[in-house]
Design a protein around this motif. Sequence first.
Motif, PDB file in Angstrom:
ATOM      1  N   ALA A  62       8.365 -16.078  -3.720  1.00 39.89           N
ATOM      2  CA  ALA A  62       7.818 -15.028  -2.720  1.00 39.89           C
ATOM      3  C   ALA A  62       6.223 -14.925  -3.151  1.00 39.89           C
ATOM      4  O   ALA A  62       6.289 -14.438  -4.427  1.00 39.89           O
ATOM      5  CB  ALA A  62       8.349 -13.735  -2.337  1.00 39.89           C
ATOM      6  N   VAL A  63       5.105 -14.914  -2.436  1.00 46.08           N
ATOM      7  CA  VAL A  63       4.064 -14.712  -2.717  1.00 46.08           C
ATOM      8  C   VAL A  63       3.666 -13.222  -3.004  1.00 46.08           C
ATOM      9  O   VAL A  63       3.982 -12.502  -1.914  1.00 46.08           O
ATOM     10  CB  VAL A  63       2.926 -15.263  -1.661  1.00 46.08           C
ATOM     11  N   PRO A  64       3.207 -12.742  -3.778  1.00 46.43           N
ATOM     12  CA  PRO A  64       2.859 -11.313  -3.959  1.00 46.43           C
ATOM     13  C   PRO A  64       1.867 -10.671  -2.967  1.00 46.43           C
ATOM     14  O   PRO A  64       1.154 -11.387  -2.400  1.00 46.43           O
ATOM     15  CB  PRO A  64       2.379 -10.903  -5.411  1.00 46.43           C
ATOM     16  N   ALA A  65       2.055  -9.324  -2.562  1.00 46.30           N
ATOM     17  CA  ALA A  65       1.486  -8.793  -1.301  1.00 46.30           C
ATOM     18  C   ALA A  65      -0.299  -8.927  -1.781  1.00 46.30           C
ATOM     19  O   ALA A  65      -0.977  -8.994  -1.043  1.00 46.30           O
ATOM     20  CB  ALA A  65       1.824  -7.383  -1.017  1.00 46.30           C
ATOM     21  N   ARG A  88      -5.258 -20.637  -0.777  1.00 42.50           N
ATOM     22  CA  ARG A  88      -5.102 -21.336  -1.677  1.00 42.50           C
ATOM     23  C   ARG A  88      -4.988 -22.872  -1.201  1.00 42.50           C
ATOM     24  O   ARG A  88      -4.803 -22.969  -0.546  1.00 42.50           O
ATOM     25  CB  ARG A  88      -3.753 -21.176  -2.464  1.00 42.50           C
ATOM     26  N   LYS A  89      -5.457 -23.601  -2.461  1.00 47.45           N
ATOM     27  CA  LYS A  89      -5.960 -25.076  -1.960  1.00 47.45           C
ATOM     28  C   LYS A  89      -4.453 -25.572  -1.824  1.00 47.45           C
ATOM     29  O   LYS A  89      -3.518 -25.301  -2.369  1.00 47.45           O
ATOM     30  CB  LYS A  89      -6.594 -25.565  -2.935  1.00 47.45           C
ATOM     31  N   GLY A  90      -4.181 -26.627  -0.539  1.00 45.80           N
ATOM     32  CA  GLY A  90      -3.147 -27.268  -0.248  1.00 45.80           C
ATOM     33  C   GLY A  90      -2.197 -26.630   0.671  1.00 45.80           C
ATOM     34  O   GLY A  90      -1.020 -26.923   1.047  1.00 45.80           O
ATOM     35  N   SER A  91      -2.495 -25.323   1.010  1.00 44.84           N
ATOM     36  CA  SER A  91      -1.532 -24.460   1.773  1.00 44.84           C
ATOM     37  C   SER A  91      -1.808 -24.957   3.460  1.00 44.84           C
ATOM     38  O   SER A  91      -3.052 -25.370   3.550  1.00 44.84           O
ATOM     39  CB  SER A  91      -1.660 -22.988   1.438  1.00 44.84           C
ATOM     40  N   LYS A  92      -1.080 -24.347   4.075  1.00 43.41           N
ATOM     41  CA  LYS A  92      -1.226 -24.759   5.583  1.00 43.41           C
ATOM     42  C   LYS A  92      -1.075 -23.563   6.373  1.00 43.41           C
ATOM     43  O   LYS A  92      -0.134 -22.816   6.128  1.00 43.41           O
ATOM     44  CB  LYS A  92      -0.113 -25.802   5.920  1.00 43.41           C
ATOM     45  N   LYS A 140       3.167 -25.008  -1.324  1.00 46.76           N
ATOM     46  CA  LYS A 140       4.137 -25.458  -2.064  1.00 46.76           C
ATOM     47  C   LYS A 140       4.622 -24.610  -3.007  1.00 46.76           C
ATOM     48  O   LYS A 140       4.026 -24.114  -3.637  1.00 46.76           O
ATOM     49  CB  LYS A 140       3.533 -26.876  -2.563  1.00 46.76           C
ATOM     50  N   GLY A 141       5.878 -24.624  -2.922  1.00 45.06           N
ATOM     51  CA  GLY A 141       6.597 -23.817  -4.223  1.00 45.06           C
ATOM     52  C   GLY A 141       6.966 -22.373  -3.910  1.00 45.06           C
ATOM     53  O   GLY A 141       7.300 -21.670  -4.447  1.00 45.06           O
ATOM     54  N   TYR A 142       6.398 -21.909  -2.652  1.00 41.85           N
ATOM     55  CA  TYR A 142       6.634 -20.706  -2.229  1.00 41.85           C
ATOM     56  C   TYR A 142       6.965 -20.544  -0.920  1.00 41.85           C
ATOM     57  O   TYR A 142       6.818 -21.404  -0.126  1.00 41.85           O
ATOM     58  CB  TYR A 142       5.114 -20.008  -2.142  1.00 41.85           C
ATOM     59  N   LYS A 143       7.865 -19.387  -0.526  1.00 40.24           N
ATOM     60  CA  LYS A 143       8.275 -19.060   0.819  1.00 40.24           C
ATOM     61  C   LYS A 143       7.167 -18.851   1.914  1.00 40.24           C
ATOM     62  O   LYS A 143       6.073 -18.484   1.437  1.00 40.24           O
ATOM     63  CB  LYS A 143       9.153 -17.760   0.840  1.00 40.24           C
ATOM     64  N   THR A 144       7.325 -19.282   3.114  1.00 44.22           N
ATOM     65  CA  THR A 144       6.520 -19.255   3.908  1.00 44.22           C
ATOM     66  C   THR A 144       6.194 -17.764   4.563  1.00 44.22           C
ATOM     67  O   THR A 144       7.558 -17.126   4.618  1.00 44.22           O
ATOM     68  CB  THR A 144       6.780 -19.974   5.287  1.00 44.22           C
TER      69      THR A 144
END
Length: 153
Positions: A62-65, A88-92, A140-144
């Motif tokens: 999970a991405v921190p707040a 972040r680069k590469g995120s959608k 990538k590598g993190y929850k949406t």
Amino acid sequence: MKKVFSYVLALVAVVTLGGAIATTANAAGGEAAANSGSNASGVSSSVVASSSVKKATKKAKAVPAKKRVKLAKKYKKNARKVVLKQVRKGSKITLKNAKNQTVKKVSVKKSGNLTVKLSKKQGKKLNKSKKSFKASVAQKGYKTYTVKFSIKK
């Protein structure tokens, strides 16, 4: 004559049995080996077993707040630009209105601030019904995750 017939019948039975064993061994995945030969019983075979390997999968974090996407500037009603920070680069990023309708999808090419330009139609669609809109972020590598932003008049 009976002796000859019994020898032929025995030979046919051995060949048929050997063919059935070889076919069964080959149908076991192609990795099985069947050897046929003659010994006291007439036919012998051996099968080599294969092992299966499971791949380990990593769990998404999970991405921190503190590191989630935020608005850099307040969004005003019917504005044609949405300025986001901490992308972040590469995120959608997917912008959705209050009715959960997708307005625009963006792929981030560079980390930092991001200005999403909207057409007049997209601006009106983003402001539909309520006083807020959402941004869903997939990395990538993190929850949406989804962030809710308010619309100023």
